[in-house]
Design a protein around this motif. Structure first.
Motif, short mmCIF file in Angstrom:
data_model
loop_
_atom_site.label_atom_id
_atom_site.label_comp_id
_atom_site.label_asym_id
_atom_site.label_seq_id
_atom_site.Cartn_x
_atom_site.Cartn_y
_atom_site.Cartn_z
N PHE A 181 0.81 -1.21 0.00
CA PHE A 181 0.00 0.00 0.00
C PHE A 181 0.85 1.27 0.00
O PHE A 181 0.35 2.36 -0.25
CB PHE A 181 -0.94 0.01 1.22
N GLY A 182 2.13 1.13 0.31
CA GLY A 182 3.00 2.29 0.39
C GLY A 182 3.40 2.82 -0.97
O GLY A 182 3.27 2.14 -2.00
N PHE A 183 3.91 4.05 -1.00
CA PHE A 183 4.37 4.65 -2.24
C PHE A 183 5.74 4.10 -2.62
O PHE A 183 6.56 3.77 -1.75
CB PHE A 183 4.46 6.18 -2.10
N LYS A 184 5.99 3.99 -3.92
CA LYS A 184 7.27 3.49 -4.41
C LYS A 184 8.37 4.54 -4.28
O LYS A 184 9.55 4.22 -4.22
CB LYS A 184 7.13 3.05 -5.87
N LYS A 185 7.98 5.82 -4.28
CA LYS A 185 8.94 6.91 -4.16
C LYS A 185 8.80 7.55 -2.78
O LYS A 185 7.76 7.50 -2.15
CB LYS A 185 8.70 7.96 -5.27
N ASN A 186 9.88 8.20 -2.33
CA ASN A 186 9.90 8.80 -0.99
C ASN A 186 9.19 10.15 -0.90
O ASN A 186 8.91 10.62 0.20
CB ASN A 186 11.35 8.96 -0.51
N ALA A 187 8.95 10.78 -2.04
CA ALA A 187 8.30 12.11 -2.04
C ALA A 187 6.82 11.94 -1.70
O ALA A 187 5.95 11.98 -2.58
CB ALA A 187 8.48 12.78 -3.39
N VAL A 188 6.52 11.77 -0.40
CA VAL A 188 5.17 11.46 0.04
C VAL A 188 4.17 12.56 -0.31
O VAL A 188 3.10 12.30 -0.85
CB VAL A 188 5.14 11.22 1.57
N VAL A 214 0.93 12.17 -2.70
CA VAL A 214 -0.43 12.37 -2.20
C VAL A 214 -1.19 13.34 -3.10
O VAL A 214 -2.35 13.09 -3.46
CB VAL A 214 -0.41 12.90 -0.75
N TRP A 215 -0.54 14.44 -3.47
CA TRP A 215 -1.19 15.42 -4.36
C TRP A 215 -1.49 14.81 -5.73
O TRP A 215 -2.54 15.08 -6.33
CB TRP A 215 -0.33 16.67 -4.52
N PHE A 216 -0.56 13.97 -6.22
CA PHE A 216 -0.78 13.32 -7.52
C PHE A 216 -1.98 12.38 -7.43
O PHE A 216 -2.82 12.34 -8.32
CB PHE A 216 0.47 12.53 -7.93
N LEU A 217 -2.06 11.62 -6.34
CA LEU A 217 -3.16 10.67 -6.16
C LEU A 217 -4.50 11.39 -6.07
O LEU A 217 -5.51 10.94 -6.62
CB LEU A 217 -2.91 9.84 -4.89
N LEU A 247 -2.47 10.21 -16.87
CA LEU A 247 -1.90 10.18 -15.52
C LEU A 247 -1.67 8.76 -15.01
O LEU A 247 -0.92 8.57 -14.05
CB LEU A 247 -2.84 10.92 -14.55
N THR A 248 -2.31 7.77 -15.65
CA THR A 248 -2.15 6.38 -15.21
C THR A 248 -0.70 5.94 -15.31
O THR A 248 -0.22 5.13 -14.52
CB THR A 248 -3.04 5.44 -16.06
N ARG A 249 0.02 6.49 -16.28
CA ARG A 249 1.45 6.17 -16.41
C ARG A 249 2.19 6.58 -15.15
O ARG A 249 3.03 5.85 -14.64
CB ARG A 249 2.04 6.89 -17.62
N GLY A 250 1.89 7.77 -14.66
CA GLY A 250 2.54 8.25 -13.44
C GLY A 250 2.08 7.50 -12.21
O GLY A 250 2.84 7.30 -11.26
N LEU A 251 0.82 7.05 -12.19
CA LEU A 251 0.28 6.31 -11.05
C LEU A 251 1.05 5.02 -10.83
O LEU A 251 1.41 4.68 -9.70
CB LEU A 251 -1.20 6.01 -11.28
N SER A 252 1.32 4.28 -11.92
CA SER A 252 2.00 2.98 -11.80
C SER A 252 3.43 3.14 -11.30
O SER A 252 4.01 2.19 -10.76
CB SER A 252 2.00 2.27 -13.16
#
Length: 312
Positions: A79-86, A90-93, A193-198
């Protein structure tokens, strides 16, 4: 040797299952058109009840998202993000949830309540052609080719064909066609944006987040606006459950297929959505099937096919 390689493929990569799952998603989404109109009629949600329409849509997607997240939890997905820029993630999600669910389906439900289901199904195919154009504008890896250009031209001609004939067969209205077009633009933007989501989170988990958060962003303002479901019946609940199932199954299958296969191999089946939507709307809702629907549907389907035929 070939047999061994085939056995190593996941079920979501085997040709027969890819076709079956993609067909299931496309046909399910096509059935959503008449079910939504039948649901609004059963709950007695009229065209001027904006809050109630948002509530009807929000309940569907919020529950669907929760179901997907529950399945993800039970299958031990991360469930966690793959990148550290939380904060950035969050804003992207939130942006993704807003475009992919909240605005996307708010416009969709508004437009469908003011438009014929068959007409809306064909018009909504505009999202496929729009995302092709957007991708060529915003991504260097996507270049406009003669096949893409031809498919888009044919597809847009199909959409224009909806306005052929007399007034009795339907013409452009902002609350009807205009809302469906805005819905298509939101869907196309979310697809990019789905590209960025994955890259930020597990796609299955991200899909659950998008639907649940986007659904909540529909429910909360709907309640503040005084939205409610005037009449609750067993048939109405059944329709809502069917719509929840469509969202859960279709989004889960489609997004999973996109992570395991080339986009074109999966997207080609989306050409069936406007066809299924138009046919089921006429059969279930008793709508008149105008000759221009056949022309528009054929052109839209041909456009989608041409665009995706050359992709591997």
């Amino acid at each position: 040797m070939e047999k061994k390689e085939t056995n190593t493929l996941s079920i979501f990569q085997r040709p027969v299952w890819v076709s079956l799952f993609a067909l299931t998603a496309a046909i399910s989404w096509g059935w959503a058109y008449p079910l939504i109109k039948m649901g609004m009629e059963e709950y007695q949600i009229t065209a001027d009840m904006t809050g109630s329409k948002m509530l009807f849509a929000g309940i569907r997607f919020f529950i669907s998202g929760i179901i997907i997240l529950a399945i993800a939890r039970s299958s031990h997905r991360k469930f966690g993000f793959k990148k550290n820029a939380v904060q950035e993630n969050v804003w992207f999600l939130l942006l993704y949830a807003l475009l992919n669910t909240t605005l996307h389906y708010a416009f969709f439900y508004f437009g469908l309540s003011h438009n014929a289901g068959a007409r809306s199904a064909i018009l909504n195919s505009m999202s496929v052609f729009t995302v092709v154009i957007f991708a060529c504008i915003f991504f260097k890896s996507d270049r406009m080719t003669w096949r893409k250009a031809l498919g888009c031209i044919i597809g847009f001609l199909g959409i224009l064909a909806l306005n052929l004939g007399g007034k009795e067969s339907g013409s452009f209205t902002f609350l009807g066609d205009g809302m469906i077009i805005l819905n298509a633009l939101c869907g196309a933007s979310a697809s990019l944006l789905t590209r960025g989501l994955s890259k930020r989170v597990d796609v299955f988990v991200g899909t659950g987040y998008s639907l649940s958060i986007g659904g909540a962003l529909l429910v909360i303002p709907a309640l503040l606006m005084g939205g409610y479901l005037p009449v609750i019946s067993l048939w109405g609940i059944t329709i809502l459950l069917l719509l929840i199932a469509i969202s859960t199954i279709s989004f889960a299958l489609y997004n999973k297929l996109l992570t395991c296969n080339p986009v074109g191999k999966v997207a080609i089946y989306n050409s069936l959505i406007p066809v299924v939507g138009a046919i089921t709307s006429c059969l279930c809702l008793g709508e008149t099937f105008y000759w221009k629907y056949l022309i528009a549907g054929a052109l839209a389907t041909a456009g989608i096919y041409i665009i995706n035929k050359g992709k591997k």
